[in-house]
Enzyme design. Structure first.
Site, PDB file in Angstrom:
ATOM      1  N   HIS A   1       0.610  -1.207   0.142  1.00  0.00           N
ATOM      2  CA  HIS A   1      -0.308  -0.635   0.021  1.00  0.00           C
ATOM      3  C   HIS A   1       0.976   0.810  -0.557  1.00  0.00           C
ATOM      4  O   HIS A   1       1.803   1.300   0.784  1.00  0.00           O
ATOM      5  CB  HIS A   1      -0.712   0.043   1.013  1.00  0.00           C
ATOM      6  N   SER A   2       0.135   1.845  -0.931  1.00  0.00           N
ATOM      7  CA  SER A   2       1.373   3.622  -0.810  1.00  0.00           C
ATOM      8  C   SER A   2       2.733   3.632  -1.176  1.00  0.00           C
ATOM      9  O   SER A   2       2.919   3.067  -2.192  1.00  0.00           O
ATOM     10  CB  SER A   2       0.855   4.302   0.715  1.00  0.00           C
ATOM     11  N   TYR A   3       3.387   3.932  -0.427  1.00  0.00           N
ATOM     12  CA  TYR A   3       4.281   4.306   0.145  1.00  0.00           C
ATOM     13  C   TYR A   3       5.258   2.402   0.002  1.00  0.00           C
ATOM     14  O   TYR A   3       6.622   1.987  -0.445  1.00  0.00           O
ATOM     15  CB  TYR A   3       5.638   4.796   0.995  1.00  0.00           C
TER      16      TYR A   3
ATOM     17  N   GLY B   1       4.515   0.219  -2.145  1.00  0.00           N
ATOM     18  CA  GLY B   1       4.649  -0.014  -3.757  1.00  0.00           C
ATOM     19  C   GLY B   1       6.049   0.089  -3.789  1.00  0.00           C
ATOM     20  O   GLY B   1       7.080  -0.188  -4.746  1.00  0.00           O
TER      21      GLY B   1
END
Length: 423
Positions: free
Chosen positions: A299-301, A303
């Protein structure tokens, strides 16, 4: 009486400000020295407001260390509710004390982090593993969580990576845990379903990069004195710092009467950033696992951390990872200088569920030539992992079937699919 005292305090504060304004008017008529003082006074005035001055009466920053102490509990639906009233969490517990309310919220957040850790062990039956694996007794340590069969499961392994910020292992978003429920805010639904479907599980902890310890007086003095700068430059810098400190201290006695302790960060060896952590866990655990199919949800960072892992361990990742589900990932193949071979692999094996007003799994156009992007069925960034939950497990199942039949999965609606070959 209390209201009268507050009004009197405000009145005196205004008188003090008026005095400063009069001084400024007088100084503006003088020479360079007076103008310099005027600038300092203007800087001071820009930092002071009556709302902050009122915080002189701020209660102690001392909060309970248990959910029960806060008079909150998670009900049978996993919602945080007040023990007596049954109401959701209230941020503005004291209307005129925003800073105190924020500190209270952060203290509750720390309790919830420990609560989620307990759930990972008691409900999900994961074990806590210390990092670095060869840590000495005295050095800073982190940890991850793993199922008992994480390294021995011959079939499937699921790896979970959350985003940046205050969240820790087992969480997607603290805000969701507090204001919505445990299902939407934690990784527990992913872990339980993965175990039911025969996956081993590893839960990363990429934000646990250092421990904070209180500075001693000697360390505070050393940090301000140690410098390789020329003596003249250092003296000029020290003079500016002293003047700045004087102004700040004057303001701080109103704004922050309960001055917090100075701390220093002691970084965890080989785990000092989310990217380092992902590589370390890969080298010491994931790459050593027996699983034929490894899957990531990032998720988010998280990735971005996965893409960095690919850059550093490209051949290994390609050989071991079957599919990657990203949820509103912030990676950027240009800024991270991702090579063509990795971009091609991502187009075939990754899918990014992004925040969008479109229905779940609807194709979303991308300007970047990496992986397909589909709607997570929500416009809220922090909800993307929860809303895409059923689609992600379907994507993984299709990836295994495709691998076995040598046909790639189709993670989005065929009618809306983007022709990434043209990008």
């Amino acid at each position: 009486m209390i209201v009268l005292q507050r009004l009197m305090y405000i009145y005196l504060s205004i008188l003090n400000l008026l005095t400063v304004w009069v001084m400024m008017a007088q100084l503006q008529q003088g020479g360079p020295d007076e103008k310099e003082k005027t600038t300092a006074l203007k800087d001071l005035l820009s930092r002071i407001d009556l709302d902050e001055l009122m915080k002189k009466d701020e209660p102690p920053l001392e909060f309970p260390d248990t959910l029960e102490g806060f008079e909150y509990i998670f009900n049978e639906k996993g919602q945080l509710r007040h023990i007596k009233t049954g109401e959701p969490f209230v941020f503005n517990y004291r209307e005129d004390l925003h800073r105190w309310n924020q500190k209270r919220y952060e203290a509750l957040g720390e309790i919830i982090t420990k609560y989620v850790y307990e759930l990972l062990q008691t409900e999900c039956h994961l074990k806590k593993v210390t990092l670095p694996v060869d840590a000495t007794e005295s050095e800073p340590k982190s940890f991850i969580f793993m199922s008992e069969d994480a390294l021995t499961n011959p079939d499937k392994l699921l790896v979970l990576i959350h985003g940046n910020g205050v969240v820790r292992a087992g969480q997607w978003a603290r805000r969701l845990i507090i204001n919505e429920d445990l299902d939407s805010g934690t990784q527990i639904p992913y872990i339980k379903r993965a175990i039911e479907e025969g996956y081993g599980v590893i839960v990363l902890n990429p934000n646990e990069n250092y421990i904070e310890v209180e500075k001693t007086k000697a360390q505070v003095q050393l940090s301000s004195d140690s410098s390789d700068e020329p003596a003249e430059k250092r003296e000029r810098k020290d003079k500016i710092q002293k003047e700045t400190k004087k102004r700040r201290d004057f303001y701080e006695k109103y704004r922050n009467p309960q001055k917090e302790k100075e701390t220093m960060q002691m970084y965890i060896r080989d785990n000092g950033s989310p990217e380092e952590h992902a590589i370390y866990v890969w080298d010491h655990f994931i790459s050593q696992s027996a699983a034929e199919n490894v899957f990531f949800v990032a998720h988010s960072y998280g990735g971005l951390a996965f893409v960095e892992l690919m850059i550093q361990r490209e051949a290994e990742v390609k050989n071991k990872v079957t599919a990657v589900a990203l949820t509103d990932s912030v990676h950027n193949v240009w800024h991270q200088e991702v090579g063509k071979s990795i971009r091609e692999w991502m187009r075939e094996n990754c899918c990014n569920w992004v925040s969008s007003s479109e229905p779940l799994d609807t194709s979303v156009e991308s300007m970047l030539p990496d992986c397909p992007r589909v709607s997570a069925g929500t416009e809220r960034h922090e909800l993307t992992s929860w809303k895409s939950f059923p689609s992600i497990f379907k994507f993984f199942s299709e990836a295994v079937e495709a691998k076995n039949s040598a046909v790639k999965p189709t993670p989005m609606r065929r009618s809306n699919r983007i022709k990434y070959e043209e990008l």
